[in-house]
Write a protein that holds these residues in place. Sequence first.
Motif, PDB file in Angstrom:
ATOM      1  N   THR A 104       0.848  -1.190   0.000  1.00  0.00           N
ATOM      2  CA  THR A 104       0.000   0.000   0.000  1.00  0.00           C
ATOM      3  C   THR A 104       0.882   1.237   0.000  1.00  0.00           C
ATOM      4  O   THR A 104       2.012   1.214   0.482  1.00  0.00           O
ATOM      5  N   SER A 105       0.337   2.310  -0.536  1.00  0.00           N
ATOM      6  CA  SER A 105       1.100   3.534  -0.740  1.00  0.00           C
ATOM      7  C   SER A 105       0.813   4.560   0.349  1.00  0.00           C
ATOM      8  O   SER A 105      -0.350   4.886   0.623  1.00  0.00           O
ATOM      9  N   THR A 106       1.882   5.082   0.928  1.00  0.00           N
ATOM     10  CA  THR A 106       1.739   6.140   1.934  1.00  0.00           C
ATOM     11  C   THR A 106       1.412   7.481   1.293  1.00  0.00           C
ATOM     12  O   THR A 106       1.111   8.442   2.009  1.00  0.00           O
ATOM     13  N   SER A 107       1.474   7.553  -0.030  1.00  0.00           N
ATOM     14  CA  SER A 107       1.165   8.808  -0.720  1.00  0.00           C
ATOM     15  C   SER A 107      -0.322   8.957  -1.020  1.00  0.00           C
ATOM     16  O   SER A 107      -0.801  10.082  -1.195  1.00  0.00           O
ATOM     17  N   PHE A 108      -1.062   7.832  -1.082  1.00  0.00           N
ATOM     18  CA  PHE A 108      -2.450   7.920  -1.534  1.00  0.00           C
ATOM     19  C   PHE A 108      -3.454   7.193  -0.649  1.00  0.00           C
ATOM     20  O   PHE A 108      -4.634   7.162  -0.973  1.00  0.00           O
ATOM     21  N   GLU A 109      -2.999   6.597   0.444  1.00  0.00           N
ATOM     22  CA  GLU A 109      -3.925   6.002   1.396  1.00  0.00           C
ATOM     23  C   GLU A 109      -3.986   6.889   2.635  1.00  0.00           C
ATOM     24  O   GLU A 109      -3.183   7.808   2.799  1.00  0.00           O
ATOM     25  N   HIS A 110      -4.931   6.596   3.532  1.00  0.00           N
ATOM     26  CA  HIS A 110      -4.970   7.294   4.820  1.00  0.00           C
ATOM     27  C   HIS A 110      -4.521   6.323   5.906  1.00  0.00           C
ATOM     28  O   HIS A 110      -4.901   5.150   5.884  1.00  0.00           O
ATOM     29  N   PRO A 111      -3.703   6.779   6.852  1.00  0.00           N
ATOM     30  CA  PRO A 111      -3.150   5.851   7.847  1.00  0.00           C
ATOM     31  C   PRO A 111      -4.201   5.057   8.614  1.00  0.00           C
ATOM     32  O   PRO A 111      -3.997   3.871   8.876  1.00  0.00           O
ATOM     33  N   TYR A 112      -5.316   5.698   8.970  1.00  0.00           N
ATOM     34  CA  TYR A 112      -6.289   4.996   9.802  1.00  0.00           C
ATOM     35  C   TYR A 112      -6.936   3.838   9.040  1.00  0.00           C
ATOM     36  O   TYR A 112      -6.987   2.705   9.520  1.00  0.00           O
ATOM     37  N   ALA A 113      -7.412   4.115   7.830  1.00  0.00           N
ATOM     38  CA  ALA A 113      -8.054   3.059   7.040  1.00  0.00           C
ATOM     39  C   ALA A 113      -7.057   1.960   6.696  1.00  0.00           C
ATOM     40  O   ALA A 113      -7.389   0.770   6.716  1.00  0.00           O
ATOM     41  N   ASN A 114      -5.839   2.341   6.373  1.00  0.00           N
ATOM     42  CA  ASN A 114      -4.820   1.358   6.028  1.00  0.00           C
ATOM     43  C   ASN A 114      -4.486   0.474   7.224  1.00  0.00           C
ATOM     44  O   ASN A 114      -4.368  -0.756   7.092  1.00  0.00           O
ATOM     45  N   ALA A 115      -4.335   1.070   8.391  1.00  0.00           N
ATOM     46  CA  ALA A 115      -4.033   0.295   9.600  1.00  0.00           C
ATOM     47  C   ALA A 115      -5.148  -0.695   9.911  1.00  0.00           C
ATOM     48  O   ALA A 115      -4.896  -1.823  10.353  1.00  0.00           O
ATOM     49  N   ARG A 116      -6.376  -0.279   9.672  1.00  0.00           N
ATOM     50  CA  ARG A 116      -7.526  -1.151   9.934  1.00  0.00           C
ATOM     51  C   ARG A 116      -7.487  -2.382   9.023  1.00  0.00           C
ATOM     52  O   ARG A 116      -7.758  -3.516   9.454  1.00  0.00           O
ATOM     53  N   ARG A 117      -7.140  -2.180   7.757  1.00  0.00           N
ATOM     54  CA  ARG A 117      -7.036  -3.318   6.833  1.00  0.00           C
ATOM     55  C   ARG A 117      -5.872  -4.229   7.235  1.00  0.00           C
ATOM     56  O   ARG A 117      -5.991  -5.455   7.175  1.00  0.00           O
ATOM     57  N   LEU A 118      -4.756  -3.639   7.620  1.00  0.00           N
ATOM     58  CA  LEU A 118      -3.613  -4.435   8.047  1.00  0.00           C
ATOM     59  C   LEU A 118      -3.964  -5.287   9.260  1.00  0.00           C
ATOM     60  O   LEU A 118      -3.642  -6.483   9.315  1.00  0.00           O
ATOM     61  N   ALA A 119      -4.591  -4.682  10.255  1.00  0.00           N
ATOM     62  CA  ALA A 119      -4.954  -5.412  11.465  1.00  0.00           C
ATOM     63  C   ALA A 119      -5.930  -6.541  11.141  1.00  0.00           C
ATOM     64  O   ALA A 119      -5.816  -7.661  11.659  1.00  0.00           O
TER      65      ALA A 119
END
Length: 454
Positions: A104-119
Motif C-alpha cells: 500500500t502507498s503512503t502517498s495515496f492512502e490514509h493511515p487509519y483506514a490502512n491500519a484497519r485493513r492491516l490489522a
Amino acid sequence: MKNIILSAFEINGVNLTSQGLWAHPEQQTYRYKELDYWVSLAQLLDRGGFDLLFLADSYGYPRLNSVTPDVAFEQAVEIPKNDPMLLVSAMASHTSALSFAITTSTSFEHPYANARRLATLDHLTGGRLGWNVVTTSSGVVCELFGRAPIPHDERYAMAQDFIDVTYKLLESSWEDGAVLADKTTRHYADARRVHPIEHNGPYFSVSGYFNCEPSPQRTPVIVQAGASPAGRQFAAANAEVSFLQGKDASMLRDQVGDLRAAAVAAGRTPDSIKGISGLSVVTGPSRAQAQERLEEYLSWVDADAARTYYASMTGIDLKSLDPDAAFSTVRTEGGRTQVERYRGNTVREATADFLRRGMRELIVVGTPDDVADEIAALVDYTGLDGFNFTPFVSPGSYLEFIKHVVPQLRKRGLLPIEPRRGTLRERIFGQGPRLGNNHRGAHVRRGSAVSSKQ
C-alpha cells in the motif's frame, strides 16, 4: 550455512516483469482473475517451502509524453490489474504456513483506514502478514486521485509521518490484556486499558481510538525497497525486510553492507533488517539446455512494451536519451530504484540490460546442482538473507524450482527440511511475533521509556 528467506514475487495482473511473456504457451497468468488460480499457487508455494508470497501493486499505468501507448494495452503493460489485497484471506484459508506481503502507498492512502485493513488481515491470517510500504511517484496516479505530484524526498518524509501514525494505532491504542472476552462477567474489553491516540504531524492528524483489537503481530512485518538516500534512510529506521536491487554479486554485497551499517546508525542491530534480492532460475538436465530455455523465454519479450514498462516505473523514456551518455546523468522525480541500478552504465547498456532482464536482478541458469551451488555462493559472498523468486512462467517456474532446486538447497542447509511455522516475524527472526524492542514502532507502546519521543 544459514537458512534463507524464500519469497515469491507476484502481481495480480497479466505480466510480471518480462513484458510480452504473458503469451508464452506455458504461461497461466492470464487467469489472474480466477480465485482458484491464486489459491492453487499459494498451496503450491506452501507445500514447496516458500516463506512468503509478496504481492506488488500500484494504481498506475504507463504514459509516455502524455499518452498511453497502444502497446500498453496490447501487451498488458501494468494494465489491466486487480487489487491483490483481496486475495489474501482466501489464500490464507487454504494454506498453513505461507505468509503474505501486501503493498500500500503512503502517498495515496490514509493511515487509519490502512491500519484497519492491516490489522484485519493479520487477524485473518493468524499473523502471517507483511506490509510493503511504498511511496508513489506516478503522475498518472496523481491525476487519478486529483492530487498534485510530491517531490521525491518529501514523499519519504510523508511516509515517515504515515508510518508513525500507524505505529501508534497498532501498538499503543490497546494495551496487552485489554481484551477479556469474558462471557461470565459480560466484559469484552477493559475500558481502562484502551486509549485514544493523538498525532498531529506535518502530513497527518489522527485523534481517537483504534477500533481494531490487537492482532497476532500488532504491526505486520515492515517490508520496503528504496535505493535513493531518502529511501535507505527510511529503511534504516523502519524496515525489517529490504528488497535490494543489484545486477551482480559485488553490487549486492555493497548493498548488504550499507544496509547493516544503516541499521546500526539508526540504533538497531545489524541483523534487524533482512536483505533479500530478486532471483530467477532456469534449470535443465545440462547447463546448455537450461541456457537454451532461458533464451526461449526471453524471445517472447516485446521491446516496446519493456521500454513502456520502464517509463511507467521511473518516468524516463529510454528512447529519448542519448545512447552514449552515462546513466549517472539521468535525473527523475519518479521511482529511483531502477535508475540507481544503472549508475555505472551507459544509456545503451542500461537499455539493453532492461530489455533483457526487466526488473529481474539475478538470473541463475544450470543444472539443479549448479543452481544450488551458485545460490549458496551468492549467500556466502554477499551476506544476503534470502531471495524474492521471480518466475518466467507461472506456475511452471515454481514447479520446476520446488521439484529440482529446493531439495538441493535443503541438502546444503540453506532451507529447513520442514517449513518454518508461526507468524511471519517469528519465521524471519526466530523470535516472538512483536516488533523488536529496538524498533522505532516499539517505542510508542504503553509503558515504553521512550514512548513520549514519538
